[in-house]
Enzyme design. Structure first.
Site, PDB file in Angstrom:
ATOM      1  N   ASP A 440       0.827  -1.213   0.000  1.00  0.00           N
ATOM      2  CA  ASP A 440       0.000   0.000   0.000  1.00  0.00           C
ATOM      3  C   ASP A 440       0.864   1.267   0.000  1.00  0.00           C
ATOM      4  OD1 ASP A 440      -2.402   1.426   0.136  1.00  0.00           O
ATOM      5  OD2 ASP A 440      -3.229   0.081   1.649  1.00  0.00           O
ATOM      6  N   ASP A 497     -10.701   1.827  -3.558  1.00  0.00           N
ATOM      7  CA  ASP A 497     -11.222   1.477  -2.237  1.00  0.00           C
ATOM      8  C   ASP A 497     -12.733   1.401  -2.263  1.00  0.00           C
ATOM      9  OD1 ASP A 497      -8.951   1.024  -0.841  1.00  0.00           O
ATOM     10  OD2 ASP A 497      -8.938   2.909   0.274  1.00  0.00           O
TER      11      ASP A 497
HETATM   12  C1  GLA Z   1      -5.782   1.665   2.217  1.00  0.00           C
HETATM   13  C2  GLA Z   1      -6.182   0.560   1.275  1.00  0.00           C
HETATM   14  C3  GLA Z   1      -7.257  -0.287   1.909  1.00  0.00           C
HETATM   15  C4  GLA Z   1      -6.754  -0.850   3.209  1.00  0.00           C
HETATM   16  C5  GLA Z   1      -6.274   0.277   4.110  1.00  0.00           C
HETATM   17  C6  GLA Z   1      -5.605  -0.265   5.345  1.00  0.00           C
HETATM   18  O1  GLA Z   1      -6.809   2.566   2.386  1.00  0.00           O
HETATM   19  O2  GLA Z   1      -6.584   1.079   0.063  1.00  0.00           O
HETATM   20  O3  GLA Z   1      -7.657  -1.320   1.048  1.00  0.00           O
HETATM   21  O4  GLA Z   1      -5.703  -1.750   2.959  1.00  0.00           O
HETATM   22  O5  GLA Z   1      -5.366   1.124   3.454  1.00  0.00           O
HETATM   23  O6  GLA Z   1      -5.201   0.744   6.186  1.00  0.00           O
END
Ligand code: GLA
Length: 693
Positions: A440, A497
């Site tokens: 990430d 997301d």
């Molecule tokens: C980001 C990612 C999510 C999740 C969060 C965890 O927002 O896009 O899918 O993994 O971090 O903190």
């Protein structure tokens, strides 16, 4: 004159130069006939001169030079160590032509500079790869280096580039061509939701399925700059490079990333198919290419930071029963990470949540027949972390910078930072049978710097070398780091997301211009979507996820019996079809009804396809307009079946034949009249299977 010609069976790219000067692309389009007289072609394309003009029109070269009275943006902006502008005038040194590759070398003796342009064509995918390099005898400051510059088509009224935001990636912007510049300069330091580095230039009348279209993708994850400029003489140029000024230190060698360029005479889909195939077959490197994509389960939206072993085990058990094949443990397993204010960079298993380490959970997951994946956000650090307390200087940017999600970025240009991350991540990957990392990157950088991206690439490359069996997903708050540069090192993208199927339908549709099925993660989210508040039917949620690399992300304990049944069935369908869909082309359909977002996934051999017709809104007219299919053989006959006809609502009272039985129709009919589907509610998906008979 000098001429060079590249052809890949579909398109020709002809470069020509006057004497020793840098060449320009004098033709780019459908492949020219054998034996075309390139000197005649170049002479024929020379522009006239009239009042108010120079006595000869300056070339729109592959690196337009400010010294040649070029009236537009130059392809290179440099200063010497003292800060004085360098205005190079390159002269031909040599050309290397080998198979489908052309390398051109030019030198500016006076300034000790060498410019190299490389073009490579690909007879399978029809994507041209172009890169440029600049070398200097003495250190110089680089402000701007364009990858080899392409001309923009004349018979085009507008260009489409991409913007977006968190939970709303891949929004297409149409900008009319007009004198001056359309410039995208991404200062965020990552590819970003806001600036997907792609451009589509349709010629007049082109649609998804027909007409001439040109496409570009710049393979770099540090933010790009695009200049699409129309000169006063009417010519157009398209430049792509790293965001301006992101080479922050003087150097003796700089290179652009690869610019992927495509000509299509089959509309936007011609570009889409080329990009999808090129990415899948030429860029992605799966550890086990023959293994079908596994159905994912990701626990983020089920538990967030609240990890508790019995609960996670129960969730895993249910996910496996629904059909999941890989369990991904998301954020919250390390340090004292109880929320997003702390612990990033403390990559040690949290003994409070996992008193016996990760082993028992992984064993449970394996016993269920699933593999195990785990989340990291390697390039980030919370000020409230052990590592920040020990090494505050490892953070990138000033002390008083604005935090993003309570975090700073690490300075990835520093070898000790990369070593630290390699050791910590490597410790987890060596201690456990992990087959997947969700990588990430949840904030923009305090300032854009190409060295940061190079540092990240180096770390990923090193980890991949050490752990070649581990697949990596590129995530950045969803789709904030998607480009062909990161995808040379990773294997999946977390497209957004947003698990809201309606939003996803739109995002997936536009992302398909660049991304194939195998790489595009898509999960069934909770009944009430956490990022939009929308409540969507399980059928719609499941089918939208089944359009791409499928997974689940809700708490499976929330599913009632009927929802679990639907999801299991759709997942089984997906598993039965993933093999051919993994090699299929995703074709965007021209929908007569703007409320319908539809695509046709067509097998490599054209023998079968599936159409997903998503109803994104209510229609203005009463009943569905026929949906035209594409790329079928006009004289072949296809058996068409509405797979989910049982989903028809009671308000669909008529008898379109697909509601009751399959039909056999010619490609000609399907492409020119189209499919007549039953009436449906909005936020529903029709799924139609087709097979050549
Ligand atoms: C980001 C990612 C999510 C999740 C969060 C965890 O927002 O896009 O899918 O993994 O971090 O903190």
């Amino acid at each position: 004159m000098r001429h060079w010609s590249l052809a890949d069976g579909r398109q020709s790219l002809i470069l020509a130069s006057d004497g020793a000067r840098l060449p320009q692309i004098v033709y780019w389009g459908p492949q020219l006939p054998e034996g075309e007289d390139l000197a005649a072609l170049t002479a024929a394309g020379a522009l006239d001169v009239t009042g108010g003009m120079l006595d000869r029109t300056p070339d729109l070269s592959i690196c337009p030079e400010a010294t040649q009275s070029f009236p537009g943006q130059p392809g290179l902006m440099l200063r010497d160590a003292e800060g004085t502008s360098i205005l190079p005038a390159f002269r031909f040194v040599e050309a290397e032509e080998e198979g489908d590759r052309l390398v051109l070398l030019y030198r500016d003796q006076r300034h000790g500079l060498t410019y190299r342009a490389t073009f490579a064509t690909c007879g399978d995918t029809h994507v041209i790869e172009a890169r440029s390099t600049i070398e200097s005898a003495a250190p110089v400051h680089l402000h701007w280096l364009a990858a080899p510059v392409f001309p923009g088509p004349q018979l085009s009224d507008e260009m489409h580039d991409f913007a977006g935001r968190w939970c709303g990636e891949f929004q297409m912007n149409a900008t009319p061509w007009s004198p001056g510049i359309r410039c995208r300069d991404n200062r965020t330091g990552r590819t970003g939701h806001e600036h997907f580095p792609g451009l589509i230039v349709p010629c007049r009348g082109a649609t998804n399925t027909q007409g001439q279209t040109f496409g570009f993708q710049y393979g770099w994850s540090g933010g790009h700059r695009m200049v699409a400029e129309e000169l006063s003489d009417g010519r157009r140029q398209i430049q792509f490079g790293h965001a301006a000024g992101t080479e922050t230190s003087p150097g003796m060698r700089f290179e652009s990333a690869t610019l992927y360029a495509v000509f299509s005479d089959e509309g936007i889909n011609g570009c889409a198919v080329a990009f999808q195939r090129h990415l899948r077959d030429r860029i992605l490197r799966f550890p086990r290419p023959d293994r079908p994509r596994p159905v994912h389960y990701n626990c983020w939206e089920a538990v967030y930071f609240d990890h508790n072993m019995p609960e996670l085990k129960e969730i895993a058990t249910r996910a496996a029963a629904l059909g999941a094949e890989r369990f991904v443990l998301d954020d919250g397993w390390f340090g004292n990470r109880d929320d997003d204010t702390r612990a990033l960079s403390d990559w040690v298993v949290d003994a409070r949540k996992y008193p016996d380490g990760l082993g028992p959970l992984i064993e449970h997951v394996h016993a269920l027949g699933m593999t195990f994946g785990i989340w990291f956000e390697p390039e980030m650090i919370n000020p409230d972390s052990e590592v920040h307390r020990r090494h505050p200087d490892w953070a990138l940017g000033p002390d008083d910078q604005i935090l993003g999600r309570n975090q700073k970025a690490l300075d990835m240009a520093r070898a000790e930072v990369r070593d630290f991350l390699f050791d910590r991540i490597g410790a987890i990957l060596s201690a456990h049978p992990v087959d997947y990392v969700k990588w990430d990157h949840n904030r923009v950088l305090p300032m854009a710097d190409a060295a940061q991206t190079r540092g990240t690439y180096a770390l990923i490359d090193r980890l991949r070398h050490a752990f070649p069996q581990v697949e990596i997903e590129s995530c950045a708050s969803g789709g904030g780091r998607i480009d062909f540069g990161i995808l040379g090192r990773t294997h999946r993208v977390w497209l957004s997301d947003s698990n809201d199927a309606l939003e996803r339908l739109k995002i997936q549709h536009n992302a398909a211009i660049f991304l194939p099925f195998v790489v595009t993660g898509s999960h069934v989210g909770p009944r009430e979507c956490h990022t939009s508040g929308r409540v969507l039917d399980i059928r719609f949620r499941a089918w939208v996820a089944a359009q791409r690399h499928m997974g689940f992300e809700m708490d499976p304990r929330e599913l009632d019996e009927e929802e679990a049944r639907v999801l299991t069935e759709v997942t089984e369908w997906w598993k039965r079809n993933r093999e051919w869909m993994g090699r299929a082309d995703i074709l965007r359909l021209d929908s007569a009804d703007p409320a319908v977002i539809a695509e046709q996934q067509q097998a490599e051999d054209g023998g079968r396809f599936v159409v997903f017709a998503g109803k994104a809104a209510t229609s203005t007219q009463t009943v569905p307009r026929p949906l035209r299919l594409t790329r079928l053989s006009p004289h072949a006959r296809y058996r068409i079946e509405l797979l989910n006809r049982g989903d028809a609502s009671g308000l669909s009272r008529g008898e379109p034949v697909l509601k009751s039985q399959p039909v056999v129709l010619s490609g000609q009919y399907l492409m020119n009249h189209g499919l007549t589907l039953p009436w449906s509610f909005p936020e529903r998906m029709w799924v139609v299977e087709g097979e050549r008979v």
